[in-house]
Design a protein around this motif. Structure first.
Motif, PDB file in Angstrom:
ATOM      1  N   UNK A  61       0.829  -1.212   0.000  1.00 33.33           N
ATOM      2  CA  UNK A  61       0.000   0.000   0.000  1.00 33.33           C
ATOM      3  C   UNK A  61       0.860   1.258   0.000  1.00 33.33           C
ATOM      4  N   UNK A  62       1.907   1.266   0.793  1.00 34.25           N
ATOM      5  CA  UNK A  62       2.748   2.447   0.906  1.00 34.25           C
ATOM      6  C   UNK A  62       3.398   2.787  -0.440  1.00 34.25           C
ATOM      7  N   UNK A  63       3.911   1.773  -1.139  1.00 34.17           N
ATOM      8  CA  UNK A  63       4.507   2.001  -2.466  1.00 34.17           C
ATOM      9  C   UNK A  63       3.464   2.517  -3.437  1.00 34.17           C
ATOM     10  N   UNK A  64       2.288   1.932  -3.408  1.00 33.33           N
ATOM     11  CA  UNK A  64       1.190   2.357  -4.275  1.00 33.33           C
ATOM     12  C   UNK A  64       0.825   3.813  -3.985  1.00 33.33           C
ATOM     13  N   UNK A  65       0.734   4.163  -2.717  1.00 31.29           N
ATOM     14  CA  UNK A  65       0.375   5.516  -2.318  1.00 31.29           C
ATOM     15  C   UNK A  65       1.412   6.536  -2.796  1.00 31.29           C
ATOM     16  N   UNK A  66       2.694   6.227  -2.607  1.00 26.34           N
ATOM     17  CA  UNK A  66       3.740   7.168  -3.014  1.00 26.34           C
ATOM     18  C   UNK A  66       3.834   7.267  -4.535  1.00 26.34           C
ATOM     19  N   UNK A  67       3.605   6.183  -5.236  1.00 26.86           N
ATOM     20  CA  UNK A  67       3.592   6.225  -6.705  1.00 26.86           C
ATOM     21  C   UNK A  67       2.427   7.076  -7.190  1.00 26.86           C
ATOM     22  N   UNK A  68       1.274   6.893  -6.572  1.00 24.71           N
ATOM     23  CA  UNK A  68       0.102   7.710  -6.906  1.00 24.71           C
ATOM     24  C   UNK A  68       0.389   9.178  -6.624  1.00 24.71           C
ATOM     25  N   UNK A  69       0.989   9.458  -5.489  1.00 25.98           N
ATOM     26  CA  UNK A  69       1.315  10.840  -5.116  1.00 25.98           C
ATOM     27  C   UNK A  69       2.267  11.472  -6.126  1.00 25.98           C
ATOM     28  N   UNK A  70       3.296  10.740  -6.493  1.00 24.61           N
ATOM     29  CA  UNK A  70       4.276  11.261  -7.448  1.00 24.61           C
ATOM     30  C   UNK A  70       3.620  11.529  -8.797  1.00 24.61           C
ATOM     31  N   UNK A  71       2.872  10.565  -9.301  1.00 21.43           N
ATOM     32  CA  UNK A  71       2.230  10.734 -10.607  1.00 21.43           C
ATOM     33  C   UNK A  71       1.231  11.883 -10.610  1.00 21.43           C
ATOM     34  N   UNK A  72       0.420  11.960  -9.561  1.00 20.82           N
ATOM     35  CA  UNK A  72      -0.571  13.036  -9.484  1.00 20.82           C
ATOM     36  C   UNK A  72       0.122  14.406  -9.400  1.00 20.82           C
ATOM     37  N   UNK A  73       1.157  14.500  -8.591  1.00 22.38           N
ATOM     38  CA  UNK A  73       1.887  15.759  -8.440  1.00 22.38           C
ATOM     39  C   UNK A  73       2.523  16.186  -9.751  1.00 22.38           C
ATOM     40  N   UNK A  74       3.190  15.255 -10.423  1.00 22.71           N
ATOM     41  CA  UNK A  74       3.840  15.598 -11.696  1.00 22.71           C
ATOM     42  C   UNK A  74       2.826  15.981 -12.757  1.00 22.71           C
ATOM     43  N   UNK A  75       1.707  15.279 -12.808  1.00 20.92           N
ATOM     44  CA  UNK A  75       0.662  15.635 -13.773  1.00 20.92           C
ATOM     45  C   UNK A  75       0.099  17.026 -13.500  1.00 20.92           C
ATOM     46  N   UNK A  76      -0.103  17.344 -12.232  1.00 19.93           N
ATOM     47  CA  UNK A  76      -0.598  18.674 -11.874  1.00 19.93           C
ATOM     48  C   UNK A  76       0.433  19.754 -12.189  1.00 19.93           C
ATOM     49  N   UNK A  77       1.705  19.454 -11.982  1.00 21.78           N
ATOM     50  CA  UNK A  77       2.754  20.423 -12.291  1.00 21.78           C
ATOM     51  C   UNK A  77       2.818  20.686 -13.798  1.00 21.78           C
ATOM     52  N   UNK A  78       2.685  19.636 -14.600  1.00 26.15           N
ATOM     53  CA  UNK A  78       2.683  19.823 -16.052  1.00 26.15           C
ATOM     54  C   UNK A  78       1.540  20.735 -16.463  1.00 26.15           C
ATOM     55  N   UNK A  79       0.373  20.496 -15.901  1.00 25.20           N
ATOM     56  CA  UNK A  79      -0.787  21.335 -16.215  1.00 25.20           C
ATOM     57  C   UNK A  79      -0.562  22.766 -15.731  1.00 25.20           C
ATOM     58  N   UNK A  80       0.019  22.913 -14.560  1.00 26.52           N
ATOM     59  CA  UNK A  80       0.264  24.252 -14.008  1.00 26.52           C
ATOM     60  C   UNK A  80       1.263  25.020 -14.850  1.00 26.52           C
ATOM     61  N   UNK A  81       2.261  24.343 -15.374  1.00 26.14           N
ATOM     62  CA  UNK A  81       3.271  25.030 -16.166  1.00 26.14           C
ATOM     63  C   UNK A  81       2.715  25.535 -17.487  1.00 26.14           C
ATOM     64  N   UNK A  82       1.555  25.023 -17.865  1.00 21.99           N
ATOM     65  CA  UNK A  82       0.919  25.515 -19.082  1.00 21.99           C
ATOM     66  C   UNK A  82       0.199  26.837 -18.838  1.00 21.99           C
ATOM     67  N   UNK A  83       0.016  27.183 -17.612  1.00 22.09           N
ATOM     68  CA  UNK A  83      -0.685  28.419 -17.263  1.00 22.09           C
ATOM     69  C   UNK A  83       0.326  29.443 -16.768  1.00 22.09           C
ATOM     70  N   UNK A  84       0.378  30.588 -17.404  1.00 20.32           N
ATOM     71  CA  UNK A  84       1.354  31.608 -17.022  1.00 20.32           C
ATOM     72  C   UNK A  84       1.154  32.104 -15.593  1.00 20.32           C
TER      73      UNK A  84
END
Length: 182
Positions: free
Chosen positions: A58-81
Motif C-alpha cells: 500500500x505504501x509504495x502504491x500511495x507514493x507512486x500515486x502521489x508522485x504521478x498526481x503531483x507531476x501531472x498537476x505540475x505539467x498542467x500548471x506550467x501551461x498556465x502563465x
C-alpha cells in the motif's frame, strides 16, 4: 477501505497525510499547493479504492500515486502563465542558497551544451543579445549584418534551446529563464 469503510480510510489518511505532504513539498515547494495536492491524492485513492485489491504494498502504491498526481498537476500548471509565476516564486523562496547555486550551475551548464551545438555565428549573436544585453540593432551594426539576420539567428537559437529543454528536462523555455535569471 476497499469495501468502503470510511473509518478505515480516515485511519489511513491520518497515518499517511504528513508523509505525503512532505513528499509532495519536495516537488512543489509551496505549502498551500502541497496541502491541496495531498488532499487530491487521498480523494483519488478513495475514488479508486476498488483498484487496491491487487496491491501488495500500500505504501509504495500511495507514493507512486502521489508522485504521478503531483507531476501531472505540475505539467498542467506550467501551461498556465499565472500558475507558473506562483510555482516559480514559491520554488525560489523555498530553496536554500547551496541548492540554488547547484541548480543554477547545472542549468547554465545545460545552456552552454546546447549553445555549443549551434553554428558559431548563431551562438555569437545569442551571447551578444542575452549576456551582453545588446539590442538587435546594436548587434547588427557591430557585426555588419541586417537586423533581420540577427532576429533570424535568435529565433533559431531559441527554437533549439526550447526543443532541448522540453526533450531533456521536460520544462518550458519560460520556466528555464525564470530559474536561471536571478
Amino acid at each position: 477501505m476497499i469495501a468502503g469503510d470510511e473509518l478505515a480510510f480516515a485511519r489511513l489518511f491520518g497515518k499517511y497525510k504528513g508523509l505525503i505532504y512532505h513528499f509532495v513539498m519536495k516537488y512543489v515547494h509551496s505549502p498551500l499547493l502541497a496541502e491541496d495536492l495531498t488532499q487530491e491524492i487521498f480523494i483519488k485513492l478513495w475514488e479508486n479504492k476498488s483498484n487496491l485489491s491487487g496491491v501488495t504494498s500500500f505504501k509504495s502504491y500511495l507514493f507512486t500515486t502521489a508522485k504521478n498526481h503531483t507531476l501531472n498537476c505540475m505539467k498542467a500548471a506550467f501551461r498556465s502563465e499565472a500558475a507558473l509565476g506562483l510555482v516559480v516564486n514559491s520554488f525560489n523562496a523555498a530553496r536554500n542558497s547551496t541548492e540554488d547555486e547547484l541548480i543554477h550551475q547545472e542549468y547554465l551548464a545545460f545552456l552552454r551544451r546546447v549553445l555549443e551545438s549551434l553554428p558559431p555565428r548563431t551562438r555569437e549573436i545569442f551571447y551578444m543579445c542575452r549576456e551582453q544585453e545588446k539590442t538587435y540593432d546594436e548587434v547588427a551594426q557591430e557585426l555588419g549584418i541586417s537586423r533581420n539576420a540577427v532576429k533570424n539567428h535568435m529565433v533559431a537559437s531559441m527554437k533549439a534551446l526550447s526543443f532541448s529543454l522540453k526533450k531533456e528536462l521536460g520544462i518550458s523555455l519560460t520556466v528555464f529563464f525564470a530559474i536561471v535569471s536571478r
